[in-house]
Design a protein around this motif. Structure first.
Motif, PDB file in Angstrom:
ATOM      1  N   ILE A  51       0.842  -1.205   0.000  1.00  0.00           N
ATOM      2  CA  ILE A  51       0.000   0.000   0.000  1.00  0.00           C
ATOM      3  C   ILE A  51       0.870   1.246   0.000  1.00  0.00           C
ATOM      4  N   ASP A  52       1.975   1.218   0.760  1.00  0.00           N
ATOM      5  CA  ASP A  52       2.920   2.343   0.735  1.00  0.00           C
ATOM      6  C   ASP A  52       3.410   2.592  -0.692  1.00  0.00           C
ATOM      7  N   ALA A  53       3.741   1.509  -1.388  1.00  0.00           N
ATOM      8  CA  ALA A  53       4.249   1.636  -2.751  1.00  0.00           C
ATOM      9  C   ALA A  53       3.190   2.193  -3.692  1.00  0.00           C
ATOM     10  N   ALA A  54       1.939   1.757  -3.520  1.00  0.00           N
ATOM     11  CA  ALA A  54       0.862   2.240  -4.384  1.00  0.00           C
ATOM     12  C   ALA A  54       0.602   3.723  -4.154  1.00  0.00           C
ATOM     13  N   VAL A  55       0.576   4.150  -2.906  1.00  0.00           N
ATOM     14  CA  VAL A  55       0.357   5.565  -2.608  1.00  0.00           C
ATOM     15  C   VAL A  55       1.525   6.398  -3.134  1.00  0.00           C
ATOM     16  N   ALA A  56       2.750   5.902  -2.984  1.00  0.00           N
ATOM     17  CA  ALA A  56       3.915   6.619  -3.503  1.00  0.00           C
ATOM     18  C   ALA A  56       3.850   6.741  -5.020  1.00  0.00           C
ATOM     19  N   ILE A 211      -3.550   5.037 -11.922  1.00  0.00           N
ATOM     20  CA  ILE A 211      -4.447   4.076 -11.274  1.00  0.00           C
ATOM     21  C   ILE A 211      -3.598   2.949 -10.705  1.00  0.00           C
ATOM     22  N   ASN A 212      -3.869   2.608  -9.455  1.00  0.00           N
ATOM     23  CA  ASN A 212      -3.175   1.528  -8.776  1.00  0.00           C
ATOM     24  C   ASN A 212      -4.218   0.632  -8.119  1.00  0.00           C
ATOM     25  N   ILE A 213      -4.008  -0.686  -8.165  1.00  0.00           N
ATOM     26  CA  ILE A 213      -4.955  -1.638  -7.591  1.00  0.00           C
ATOM     27  C   ILE A 213      -4.252  -2.428  -6.486  1.00  0.00           C
ATOM     28  N   VAL A 214      -4.772  -2.294  -5.266  1.00  0.00           N
ATOM     29  CA  VAL A 214      -4.293  -3.101  -4.148  1.00  0.00           C
ATOM     30  C   VAL A 214      -5.474  -3.908  -3.611  1.00  0.00           C
ATOM     31  N   THR A 215      -5.189  -4.874  -2.781  1.00  0.00           N
ATOM     32  CA  THR A 215      -6.235  -5.772  -2.300  1.00  0.00           C
ATOM     33  C   THR A 215      -6.229  -5.795  -0.777  1.00  0.00           C
ATOM     34  N   GLY A 216      -7.061  -6.674  -0.210  1.00  0.00           N
ATOM     35  CA  GLY A 216      -7.053  -6.847   1.230  1.00  0.00           C
ATOM     36  C   GLY A 216      -8.412  -6.648   1.861  1.00  0.00           C
ATOM     37  N   GLY A 217      -8.477  -6.922   3.134  1.00  0.00           N
ATOM     38  CA  GLY A 217      -9.706  -6.789   3.888  1.00  0.00           C
ATOM     39  C   GLY A 217      -9.760  -5.509   4.684  1.00  0.00           C
ATOM     40  N   ARG A 218     -10.388  -5.564   5.864  1.00  0.00           N
ATOM     41  CA  ARG A 218     -10.595  -4.360   6.658  1.00  0.00           C
ATOM     42  C   ARG A 218      -9.290  -3.717   7.091  1.00  0.00           C
ATOM     43  N   ASP A 219      -8.309  -4.530   7.469  1.00  0.00           N
ATOM     44  CA  ASP A 219      -7.050  -3.959   7.940  1.00  0.00           C
ATOM     45  C   ASP A 219      -6.360  -3.180   6.829  1.00  0.00           C
ATOM     46  N   ALA A 220      -6.381  -3.737   5.617  1.00  0.00           N
ATOM     47  CA  ALA A 220      -5.778  -3.033   4.478  1.00  0.00           C
ATOM     48  C   ALA A 220      -6.524  -1.742   4.186  1.00  0.00           C
ATOM     49  N   HIS A 227      -3.555   6.572   5.591  1.00  0.00           N
ATOM     50  CA  HIS A 227      -2.193   6.753   5.074  1.00  0.00           C
ATOM     51  C   HIS A 227      -1.865   8.243   4.936  1.00  0.00           C
ATOM     52  N   PRO A 228      -0.692   8.668   5.387  1.00  0.00           N
ATOM     53  CA  PRO A 228      -0.346  10.098   5.306  1.00  0.00           C
ATOM     54  C   PRO A 228      -0.198  10.622   3.888  1.00  0.00           C
ATOM     55  N   GLY A 229      -0.043   9.721   2.911  1.00  0.00           N
ATOM     56  CA  GLY A 229       0.097  10.165   1.525  1.00  0.00           C
ATOM     57  C   GLY A 229      -1.208  10.315   0.779  1.00  0.00           C
ATOM     58  N   VAL A 230      -2.327  10.034   1.435  1.00  0.00           N
ATOM     59  CA  VAL A 230      -3.648  10.134   0.804  1.00  0.00           C
ATOM     60  C   VAL A 230      -4.245  11.511   1.093  1.00  0.00           C
ATOM     61  N   ASP A 231      -4.831  12.131   0.070  1.00  0.00           N
ATOM     62  CA  ASP A 231      -5.434  13.462   0.215  1.00  0.00           C
ATOM     63  C   ASP A 231      -6.949  13.438   0.351  1.00  0.00           C
ATOM     64  N   LYS A 232      -7.592  12.396  -0.167  1.00  0.00           N
ATOM     65  CA  LYS A 232      -9.047  12.279  -0.105  1.00  0.00           C
ATOM     66  C   LYS A 232      -9.422  10.810  -0.077  1.00  0.00           C
ATOM     67  N   VAL A 233     -10.514  10.508   0.625  1.00  0.00           N
ATOM     68  CA  VAL A 233     -11.044   9.149   0.681  1.00  0.00           C
ATOM     69  C   VAL A 233     -12.442   9.136   0.090  1.00  0.00           C
ATOM     70  N   ALA A 234     -12.719   8.136  -0.740  1.00  0.00           N
ATOM     71  CA  ALA A 234     -14.063   7.907  -1.270  1.00  0.00           C
ATOM     72  C   ALA A 234     -14.450   6.479  -0.925  1.00  0.00           C
ATOM     73  N   PHE A 235     -15.551   6.331  -0.186  1.00  0.00           N
ATOM     74  CA  PHE A 235     -15.935   5.020   0.333  1.00  0.00           C
ATOM     75  C   PHE A 235     -17.404   4.762   0.081  1.00  0.00           C
ATOM     76  N   THR A 236     -17.718   3.544  -0.320  1.00  0.00           N
ATOM     77  CA  THR A 236     -19.095   3.062  -0.351  1.00  0.00           C
ATOM     78  C   THR A 236     -19.146   1.775   0.455  1.00  0.00           C
ATOM     79  N   GLY A 237     -20.116   1.702   1.370  1.00  0.00           N
ATOM     80  CA  GLY A 237     -20.237   0.510   2.189  1.00  0.00           C
ATOM     81  C   GLY A 237     -21.209   0.729   3.326  1.00  0.00           C
TER      82      GLY A 237
END
Length: 487
Positions: A51-56, A211-220, A227-237
């Protein structure tokens, strides 16, 4: 779909920075068919380092690649190419979604296959017609201000399992149109279809890291959201998960869009054509076995026609063909998981225990030895205080509730912690519009319900924050900058 154990779909790598990279996690995610209860695919899990690599990579694409300097037309043309590449994959995408979450193939072919391309093209055109900056005369009468629309930055898009392609592109498309970069994390139940975006991005020539695709469950998901490198979150759930994400973003002062749960009401007026109403309610009440955020699971009926409405809704539910989701004749497929079916069965048991009458359904269909099926269920003889009338069930469970007059119907519709959708059914459209204006909800239909790409979609109260789609959806991925000028 045959009862088979071999994997139909398999992915070996993550998509980060325009490359297919092996995960640093030793774990994998196995996707189980809701119909056969057998594995249909596998994908790598992710570690925090991935995830660090994807955000970078997303940050690098935002600040140092051509994406950051392209003019609007060049970016819009790239989005159109991305849409074309996804459209060429539409049939395969629909099959993958059906295999993952049990959505009947007629539904995935109508929505999950073609919708990503439609939404991308809509936002590409919206980008073309939305000025990047404009001059405004100063309100004081002296000087002018240059108001700029700039990309908000790196976007974390956390996507649910029920409509994984559509709800992902609701975030990806406006983000790209605004000039943002994206890290997408799909739900583990539907991890496989997300890689269609990666394949199409490569084919379309999107710059590495856009565009980057990562996987995982709730912890991911939690790690990505904070993550400090994220500027905005968009969530549906779910609303529960949305509250947790909202708390994190509030503490970090991070913009967030939350499209959450619902317990929407369909108000049937005393002048409604019941045949037409029932046909319309098929989609708005039971699409994808009720696993739809805008499901109108509360049917409000006038006391003068209550029994008639109950019978009509029960006949509708009992008439729907349940079966193999890959069969075009199937109208209702299984629920997404064994756990989801158990939750729905628990809600049905609570309805019975509370004295509500099961008019039809309420059981596992006897015809299927395997598959996480539940019959569409209709409850009657209850009021809006009943548990099954208040809690989001996310399954094919409907309640028919009587009302006395229009004021009572509006009060019942609003007597919910949620406020995402709703409908009004009447032979008098003007009356329907008047009632629609009164109901406190984010969206409402009169004798119809659909999500319009050109209009804002989202909810109030526990149904979320912010809006997706339309100019309002694009605006949520923009940061405004004012440049003050002396002339």
């Amino acid at each position: 779909m045959s009862h088979q154990t071999e994997l139909q779909y398999q992915r070996e790598h993550l998509f980060i920075g325009g490359e297919w990279r092996p995960s640093t996690s030793p774990d994998t995610i196995t996707v189980i068919s809701p119909f056969t209860e057998q594995p249909v695919g596998r994908a790598p899990d992710t570690s925090p380092a991935d995830i660090d690599a994807a955000v970078a990579a997303a940050r690098h694409a935002l600040t140092r690649s051509a994406w950051a300097t392209w003019d609007v037309e060049t970016r819009a043309a790239a989005i159109d190419r991305f849409a074309d590449a996804l459209e060429r994959r539409a049939d395969e995408t629909a099959r993958i979604v059906t295999a993952e979450n049990g959505m009947p193939i007629w539904g995935s072919s109508a929505v999950e296959g073609p919708d990503p391309a439609r939404v991308l093209r809509h936002f590409a055109q919206l980008a073309r017609t939305t000025p990047q900056e404009e001059r405004r005369p100063a309100a004081s009468g002296t000087g002018t201000t240059l108001v700029r629309r700039e990309p908000v930055g790196v976007v974390a898009a956390v996507v649910p399992w029920n409509y994984p392609q559509s709800l992902a592109v609701f975030k990806i498309a406006p983000a790209l149109a605004a000039g943002c970069t994206v890290v997408v994390k799909p739900a583990p139940e539907t991890v496989l279809d997300a890689f269609q975006f990666a394949d199409a991005a490569q084919e379309a020539g999107l710059p590495d890291g856009v565009i980057n695709i990562v996987t995982g469950g709730r912890d991911a998901g939690a790690y990505l959201v904070s993550h400090p490198g994220v500027d905005k979150v968009a969530f549906t759930g779910s609303t529960e998960a949305g509250r947790a994400i909202g708390e994190v973003c509030g503490r970090l002062l991070r913009p967030v869009t939350l499209e959450l749960g619902g317990k929407s009401a369909a108000i049937v007026l005393d002048d409604a054509d019941l045949g037409r109403t029932v046909r319309g309610l098929t989609w708005v009440c039971l699409a994808h076995s009720g696993q739809t955020c805008y499901t109108n699971s509360r049917i409000l009926a006038p006391r003068s026609r209550y029994d008639e409405v109950v019978d009509a809704i029960a006949d509708l539910a009992a008439s729907l063909q349940i079966g193999d989701p890959s069969d075009p004749a199937t109208q209702l497929g299984p629920l997404v998981s064994s756990r989801q079916r158990e939750r729905v069965e628990s809600a049905i048991a609570a309805g019975r225990a509370g004295g509500a009458r099961v008019v039809t359904g309420g059981r596992r269909p006897a015809a299927f030895e395997r598959g996480w099926f539940i019959e569409p269920t209709v409850f009657a003889d209850l009021d809006n205080s009943h548990t099954v009338a208040r809690e989001e069930i996310f399954g094919p469970v409907l309640t028919v509730i009587p009302y006395d007059d229009i004021d009572d119907a509006v009060a019942i519709a609003d007597d919910s912690p949620y406020g995402l959708a709703g409908t009004v059914w009447t032979s008098d459209e003007d009356k329907g519009i008047e009632i629609a204006r009164r109901v406190r909800t984010g969206t409402v239909g009169v004798n119809f319900y659909d999500i319009d790409l050109g209009a804002p979609f989202g909810g109030v109260k526990a149904s979320g924050l912010g809006r997706e789609l339309g100019p309002e959806g694009l605006a949520s991925y923009v940061a405004y900058k004012s440049v003050y000028l002396s002339r």
